[in-house]
Structures are given as C-alpha cells and as structure tokens.
Design a protein around this motif. Structure first.
Motif, PDB file in Angstrom:
ATOM      1  N   GLU A  31       0.835  -1.201   0.000  1.00 32.66           N
ATOM      2  CA  GLU A  31       0.000   0.000   0.000  1.00 32.66           C
ATOM      3  C   GLU A  31       0.872   1.254   0.000  1.00 32.66           C
ATOM      4  OE1 GLU A  31      -3.681  -1.614   2.764  1.00 32.66           O
ATOM      5  OE2 GLU A  31      -2.121  -0.381   3.689  1.00 32.66           O
ATOM      6  N   VAL A  39      -5.579   5.681   0.857  1.00 33.89           N
ATOM      7  CA  VAL A  39      -4.565   4.645   0.680  1.00 33.89           C
ATOM      8  C   VAL A  39      -4.742   4.027  -0.709  1.00 33.89           C
ATOM      9  CG1 VAL A  39      -3.803   2.365   1.499  1.00 33.89           C
ATOM     10  CG2 VAL A  39      -4.398   4.162   3.139  1.00 33.89           C
ATOM     11  N   PRO A  41      -3.997   0.734  -2.804  1.00 35.56           N
ATOM     12  CA  PRO A  41      -3.491  -0.643  -2.796  1.00 35.56           C
ATOM     13  C   PRO A  41      -2.705  -0.918  -4.080  1.00 35.56           C
ATOM     14  CG  PRO A  41      -5.873  -0.615  -3.178  1.00 35.56           C
ATOM     15  CD  PRO A  41      -5.433   0.810  -2.986  1.00 35.56           C
TER      16      PRO A  41
END
Length: 156
Positions: A31, A39, A41
């Motif tokens: 991440e 965030v 991924p």
C-alpha cells in the motif's frame, strides 16, 4: 524557490503466513499511504507475480509523468489564451528487461487528446507540449525520453 519535501508510507501487505520463507510464499501486494489522502493498494508487475488488478510501480510512474504533463499543459495553455475544455491521455511506457531480470523504462509516449475552443492557435497549442519538459518536476526527473503524440479537437 527552495527545496520541496514529499513523504509517503509504503507498507507490505502480502504476508500470507510464511513471510518470505521462499519465493512463492508471499504476495507482492503493498500500500501507498500519504498522510491525509486515500490509501492506494498496489502490487508488483503481473509479469513478476503481482496482482494484475492493482496499480504497480510502473503504472504509478507513468501516471505521474502523464499527470504532471497535463497539469503543466493546462497552466501554459491558460497563460497563452488557449481555452482547453477537455484533456485525456493514454500514455504508454516502453520497458526492457536486462540480464538478471533488471528492468527499466527506455521511453514513454504521451498521447493526449485535447479539446479546445474554436479559434485556438493550434500551432501554439502544439508548441506548448515541447516547453513542458523544461518545467515539469516528473519529466525533469526521469532518465528516459518522453515523446508526445498530441491530438487536438475543436470543440463543437
């Protein structure tokens, strides 16, 4: 203007229970976390065992390059009196893999499709692209050539 500082937090999320006990024991997922932002991924390139449904470092670099170019284009177009009403790009990064699996980008091609209002000076609209590498933070930082194949569309 001085130095800029950027921060990021990278966290590996691919421990499937064995850590890195062997090459196939772990996932390449991770991440990107920047304070105050969503965030992202990510994973590795699918050719190297990554998750094809997630962004990889190469995707992020190419997107940063195209995004920086776009933002500078919009800025310089507004200064030149060229009214842009839409901008989209389908950039392509061309890479090579050398001995031992080490890879690198050898060039990138940006293919912006730019919609401008009638009466825009298309020669100036094209010329702006070639000035961007003098100012774009990302383009000035990469060690490979960046080509521009722009398409202009008159709004209407």
């Amino acid at each position: 203007m001085g130095d800029h500082s950027y921060t990021s937090a990278i966290r590996w999320t691919g421990n499937t229970g064995e850590g890195t006990a062997h090459y196939r024991a772990y996932a390449r997922d991770w991440e990107v976390a920047v304070p105050g932002k969503p965030v992202i991924p990510c994973s590795n390139d699918p050719l190297l065992g990554g998750n094809k449904g997630l962004m990889n470092p190469e995707d992020l670099l190419l997107s940063a390059l195209a995004g920086c170019h776009m933002l500078w284009y919009l800025h310089l177009a507004s200064e030149a009196g060229i009214v842009v009403t839409a901008y989209e790009d389908s950039p392509e990064g061309i890479g090579e893999v050398g001995h031992g699996g080490a890879g690198r980008f050898v060039r990138a091609v940006l293919r912006p499709r730019i919609v401008v209002q009638p009466g825009a000076d298309l020669a100036e609209a094209e010329a702006i692209h070639h000035r961007i590498h003098e100012v774009c933070f990302i383009a000035r930082s990469v060690a490979f050539p960046v080509e521009i194949e722009a398409e202009f569309v008159i709004e209407g």
